[in-house]
Design a protein around this motif. Structure first.
Motif, short mmCIF file in Angstrom:
data_model
loop_
_atom_site.label_atom_id
_atom_site.label_comp_id
_atom_site.label_asym_id
_atom_site.label_seq_id
_atom_site.Cartn_x
_atom_site.Cartn_y
_atom_site.Cartn_z
N SER B 52 0.83 -1.21 0.00
CA SER B 52 0.00 0.00 0.00
C SER B 52 0.87 1.26 0.00
O SER B 52 0.52 2.26 -0.61
CB SER B 52 -0.97 -0.01 1.18
N GLU B 53 2.03 1.17 0.65
CA GLU B 53 2.96 2.31 0.60
C GLU B 53 3.49 2.48 -0.82
O GLU B 53 3.53 3.60 -1.35
CB GLU B 53 4.14 2.05 1.56
N ALA B 54 3.87 1.35 -1.45
CA ALA B 54 4.38 1.40 -2.82
C ALA B 54 3.35 2.01 -3.74
O ALA B 54 3.67 2.81 -4.62
CB ALA B 54 4.76 -0.01 -3.29
N GLU B 55 2.07 1.65 -3.54
CA GLU B 55 1.01 2.16 -4.39
C GLU B 55 0.92 3.69 -4.30
O GLU B 55 0.84 4.39 -5.31
CB GLU B 55 -0.32 1.51 -3.99
N ALA B 56 0.98 4.20 -3.08
CA ALA B 56 0.92 5.65 -2.87
C ALA B 56 2.14 6.34 -3.46
O ALA B 56 2.03 7.41 -4.07
CB ALA B 56 0.80 5.95 -1.38
N ARG B 57 3.30 5.71 -3.30
CA ARG B 57 4.55 6.32 -3.79
C ARG B 57 4.58 6.34 -5.33
O ARG B 57 4.96 7.35 -5.93
CB ARG B 57 5.76 5.55 -3.25
N VAL B 58 4.18 5.25 -5.95
CA VAL B 58 4.21 5.21 -7.42
C VAL B 58 3.19 6.19 -7.99
O VAL B 58 3.45 6.88 -8.97
CB VAL B 58 3.97 3.77 -7.96
N LYS B 59 2.04 6.31 -7.32
CA LYS B 59 1.05 7.30 -7.74
C LYS B 59 1.67 8.71 -7.70
O LYS B 59 1.53 9.49 -8.63
CB LYS B 59 -0.18 7.22 -6.83
N ALA B 60 2.39 9.00 -6.61
CA ALA B 60 3.04 10.31 -6.48
C ALA B 60 4.10 10.51 -7.57
O ALA B 60 4.21 11.60 -8.15
CB ALA B 60 3.66 10.44 -5.09
N MET B 61 4.86 9.46 -7.88
CA MET B 61 5.88 9.56 -8.95
C MET B 61 5.22 9.88 -10.29
O MET B 61 5.72 10.70 -11.06
CB MET B 61 6.62 8.22 -9.10
#
Lengths: 80, 80
Positions: B52-61
């Protein structure tokens, strides 16, 4: 019929665009990003309903124009 | 964890690169090719196991760097 083509740089070939994006992501604080590889994604609509013919034709398009098979790999999916 | 990001030009935005490829395919005899849309395909390795952290981070990228959200759409998949 719709074809989706993915063209990626071969594993052992340098990807300067990917390296640049990786650097930019690090600068923006995304330090968890390791390797970045960038390829192309193409959607083609084809005026045919013959799946096996479409497969042969899209393969020929990839070999002749869409991918540089010396340094790139390709794969594609057909639907519809 | 590996992220695969697809960036495509929005449906109502002109794609000159796609039009050029379509023209080239027609010149090569692939007359059955209709619309061609070209996008980007990116593979990122992420040094995290928290999905879920990765999902938020990739969305931000994607929002900050990988896609120009005025004219492009993006979607991504996570694996591993």
């Amino acid at each position: 019929m719709k074809a989706t083509v993915y063209v990626t740089i071969k594993e052992n070939v340098l990807d300067p665009q990917g390296a640049a994006v990786q650097g930019a992501l690090h600068s923006l604080g995304f330090k968890e990003v390791g390797k970045v590889r960038i390829g192309k994604y193409m959607e083609l609509t084809l005026d045919t309903n013959d799946r096996s013919e479409a497969e042969a034709r899209v393969k020929a398009m990839c070999e002749k124009l869409l991918a540089n098979t010396v340094v790139e790999d390709y794969r594609f999916e057909l639907e519809g």
